[in-house]
Design a protein around this motif. Structure first.
Motif, PDB file in Angstrom:
ATOM      1  N   UNK A 175       0.809  -1.209   0.000  1.00  0.00           N
ATOM      2  CA  UNK A 175       0.000   0.000   0.000  1.00  0.00           C
ATOM      3  C   UNK A 175       0.846   1.266   0.000  1.00  0.00           C
ATOM      4  N   UNK A 176       2.165   1.109   0.061  1.00  0.00           N
ATOM      5  CA  UNK A 176       3.008   2.297   0.115  1.00  0.00           C
ATOM      6  C   UNK A 176       2.926   3.113  -1.152  1.00  0.00           C
ATOM      7  N   UNK A 177       2.580   2.476  -2.288  1.00  0.00           N
ATOM      8  CA  UNK A 177       2.523   3.226  -3.547  1.00  0.00           C
ATOM      9  C   UNK A 177       1.265   4.065  -3.671  1.00  0.00           C
ATOM     10  N   UNK A 178       0.415   4.067  -2.654  1.00  0.00           N
ATOM     11  CA  UNK A 178      -0.752   4.941  -2.676  1.00  0.00           C
ATOM     12  C   UNK A 178      -0.354   6.398  -2.519  1.00  0.00           C
ATOM     13  N   UNK A 179       0.814   6.653  -1.968  1.00  0.00           N
ATOM     14  CA  UNK A 179       1.250   8.028  -1.783  1.00  0.00           C
ATOM     15  C   UNK A 179       0.327   8.778  -0.872  1.00  0.00           C
ATOM     16  N   UNK A 180      -0.130   9.950  -1.311  1.00  0.00           N
ATOM     17  CA  UNK A 180      -1.003  10.799  -0.492  1.00  0.00           C
ATOM     18  C   UNK A 180      -2.472  10.594  -0.799  1.00  0.00           C
ATOM     19  N   UNK A 181      -2.783   9.578  -1.603  1.00  0.00           N
ATOM     20  CA  UNK A 181      -4.174   9.428  -2.035  1.00  0.00           C
ATOM     21  C   UNK A 181      -5.071   8.838  -0.963  1.00  0.00           C
ATOM     22  N   UNK A 182      -4.482   8.207   0.057  1.00  0.00           N
ATOM     23  CA  UNK A 182      -5.318   7.591   1.077  1.00  0.00           C
ATOM     24  C   UNK A 182      -4.672   7.681   2.434  1.00  0.00           C
ATOM     25  N   UNK A 183      -5.484   7.560   3.450  1.00  0.00           N
ATOM     26  CA  UNK A 183      -4.971   7.589   4.824  1.00  0.00           C
ATOM     27  C   UNK A 183      -5.833   6.696   5.683  1.00  0.00           C
ATOM     28  N   UNK A 184      -5.219   6.082   6.692  1.00  0.00           N
ATOM     29  CA  UNK A 184      -5.960   5.217   7.590  1.00  0.00           C
ATOM     30  C   UNK A 184      -6.441   6.011   8.792  1.00  0.00           C
ATOM     31  N   UNK A 185      -7.674   5.770   9.184  1.00  0.00           N
ATOM     32  CA  UNK A 185      -8.231   6.371  10.394  1.00  0.00           C
ATOM     33  C   UNK A 185      -8.821   5.241  11.214  1.00  0.00           C
ATOM     34  N   UNK A 186      -7.992   4.698  12.131  1.00  0.00           N
ATOM     35  CA  UNK A 186      -8.450   3.518  12.855  1.00  0.00           C
ATOM     36  C   UNK A 186      -8.538   2.360  11.888  1.00  0.00           C
ATOM     37  N   UNK A 187      -9.710   1.759  11.750  1.00  0.00           N
ATOM     38  CA  UNK A 187      -9.875   0.647  10.825  1.00  0.00           C
ATOM     39  C   UNK A 187     -10.688   1.050   9.604  1.00  0.00           C
ATOM     40  N   UNK A 188     -10.537   2.295   9.174  1.00  0.00           N
ATOM     41  CA  UNK A 188     -11.222   2.822   7.994  1.00  0.00           C
ATOM     42  C   UNK A 188     -10.189   3.448   7.074  1.00  0.00           C
ATOM     43  N   UNK A 189     -10.382   3.291   5.761  1.00  0.00           N
ATOM     44  CA  UNK A 189      -9.509   3.932   4.787  1.00  0.00           C
ATOM     45  C   UNK A 189     -10.183   5.182   4.256  1.00  0.00           C
ATOM     46  N   UNK A 190      -9.554   6.336   4.466  1.00  0.00           N
ATOM     47  CA  UNK A 190     -10.046   7.598   3.935  1.00  0.00           C
ATOM     48  C   UNK A 190      -9.331   7.876   2.626  1.00  0.00           C
ATOM     49  N   UNK A 191     -10.090   8.158   1.569  1.00  0.00           N
ATOM     50  CA  UNK A 191      -9.469   8.380   0.274  1.00  0.00           C
ATOM     51  C   UNK A 191     -10.320   9.322  -0.563  1.00  0.00           C
ATOM     52  N   UNK A 192      -9.659  10.172  -1.334  1.00  0.00           N
ATOM     53  CA  UNK A 192     -10.373  11.066  -2.241  1.00  0.00           C
ATOM     54  C   UNK A 192     -10.845  10.276  -3.452  1.00  0.00           C
ATOM     55  N   UNK A 193     -12.068  10.504  -3.865  1.00  0.00           N
ATOM     56  CA  UNK A 193     -12.605   9.781  -5.004  1.00  0.00           C
ATOM     57  C   UNK A 193     -11.779   9.972  -6.256  1.00  0.00           C
ATOM     58  N   UNK A 194     -11.276  11.193  -6.476  1.00  0.00           N
ATOM     59  CA  UNK A 194     -10.468  11.452  -7.666  1.00  0.00           C
ATOM     60  C   UNK A 194      -9.170  10.657  -7.623  1.00  0.00           C
ATOM     61  N   UNK A 195      -8.573  10.516  -6.430  1.00  0.00           N
ATOM     62  CA  UNK A 195      -7.351   9.726  -6.294  1.00  0.00           C
ATOM     63  C   UNK A 195      -7.624   8.248  -6.523  1.00  0.00           C
ATOM     64  N   UNK A 196      -8.742   7.764  -5.984  1.00  0.00           N
ATOM     65  CA  UNK A 196      -9.106   6.364  -6.176  1.00  0.00           C
ATOM     66  C   UNK A 196      -9.312   6.075  -7.657  1.00  0.00           C
ATOM     67  N   UNK A 197      -9.903   7.035  -8.363  1.00  0.00           N
ATOM     68  CA  UNK A 197     -10.153   6.850  -9.789  1.00  0.00           C
ATOM     69  C   UNK A 197      -8.882   6.733 -10.604  1.00  0.00           C
ATOM     70  N   UNK A 198      -7.779   7.277 -10.097  1.00  0.00           N
ATOM     71  CA  UNK A 198      -6.501   7.214 -10.800  1.00  0.00           C
ATOM     72  C   UNK A 198      -5.757   5.902 -10.562  1.00  0.00           C
ATOM     73  N   UNK A 199      -6.230   5.098  -9.621  1.00  0.00           N
ATOM     74  CA  UNK A 199      -5.550   3.850  -9.308  1.00  0.00           C
ATOM     75  C   UNK A 199      -5.821   2.791 -10.369  1.00  0.00           C
ATOM     76  N   UNK A 200      -4.846   1.924 -10.577  1.00  0.00           N
ATOM     77  CA  UNK A 200      -5.023   0.807 -11.491  1.00  0.00           C
ATOM     78  C   UNK A 200      -5.797  -0.315 -10.833  1.00  0.00           C
ATOM     79  N   UNK A 201      -6.138  -1.321 -11.618  1.00  0.00           N
ATOM     80  CA  UNK A 201      -6.948  -2.429 -11.105  1.00  0.00           C
ATOM     81  C   UNK A 201      -6.222  -3.195 -10.005  1.00  0.00           C
ATOM     82  N   UNK A 202      -4.909  -3.347 -10.120  1.00  0.00           N
ATOM     83  CA  UNK A 202      -4.170  -4.069  -9.090  1.00  0.00           C
ATOM     84  C   UNK A 202      -4.158  -3.300  -7.778  1.00  0.00           C
TER      85      UNK A 202
END
Length: 239
Positions: A1-28
């Motif tokens: 998950x290190x290649x996520x960069x600044x697109x996501x962050x963990x808050x306890x047991x939840x993943x916070x992520x911007x929709x635009x950043x998620x959209x840029x991610x590949x299928x893997x």
């Protein structure tokens, strides 16, 4: 998950992520997120694509304040949490407050209708998906004669679409439900969130593809919709 960069962050047991950043991610990368089996709280704006919306377990918007975001994150992280209507006492957006209050009124009215009709054994009018789809088509036909915004009623449009899908045995992705609402996507998603908090909608993860979620009616909402449809059909027999 290190290649996520600044697109996501963990808050306890939840993943916070911007929709635009998620959209840029590949299928893997998306599969890697799904493999974490963490609820995804996604920040939504007008640029978010449909397949991105379907991956979110909960949503926040740019005019949500800290208290609302904290509430959404807490709800997403509690596996056994029961969504309820809440008062947004510290929310800066009047729109969110209005939607939440309206969702609460809808939930109360539907619950009352279901309770009233449960004891009415004489009400046996047949209802099916064909009837509901006719109602939906009639609602869209109004747009040929009047501006669509005059009769915009996304909550009712989504309730009709979900009860029809329930009768047809179909699953409804969040993105499809937004289309059924016939309003801008962000407006529809605000309603999805408010109606989920009101206990009318339930979010379910696709058992085959964890990157996709569906919306269904809660039991109380389904019972109330069926009661209303029986009442409607008994008064207006559609041939």
């Amino acid at each position: 998950m290190s290649d996520l960069g600044t697109s996501g962050a963990f808050a306890g047991d939840v993943l916070l992520i911007a929709g635009s950043d998620f959209g840029d991610l590949g299928s893997e990368q998306r599969q890697g997120i799904a493999d974490l089996h963490l609820p995804i709280v996604m920040a939504i704006d007008d640029s978010v694509a449909a397949d991105v919306i379907d991956a979110a377990d909960a949503m926040v918007f740019d005019d949500d304040d800290a208290a609302t975001i904290a509430f959404v994150v807490a709800g997403a992280s509690a596996a056994d949490a029961q969504p309820q209507v809440r008062e947004f006492s510290d929310v800066t957006s009047r729109t969110i407050t209005a939607l939440s209050a309206e969702a609460g009124r809808i939930a109360t009215a539907l619950a009352r209708l279901a309770a009233e009709q449960a004891d009415n054994s004489a009400l046996v009018a047949k209802v099916d998906a064909v009837l509901v789809r006719r109602l939906i088509r009639l609602r869209r036909d109004r747009d040929r004669f009047f501006p669509a915004e005059v009769f915009a009623d996304p909550a009712w449009d989504m309730l009709l679409d979900l009860i029809a899908a329930r009768m047809e045995g179909r699953s409804v992705p969040v993105s499809s439900l937004c289309i059924a609402a016939a309003v801008p996507t962000t407006t529809a998603l605000r309603w999805v969130r408010s109606l989920s908090e009101a206990g009318l909608f339930q979010r379910n993860v696709d058992p085959v593809d964890a990157r996709r979620s569906y919306v269904t009616l809660s039991t109380i909402a389904a019972d109330a919709m069926l009661a209303w449809l029986r009442l409607f059909s008994s008064q207006f027999a559609m041939r």
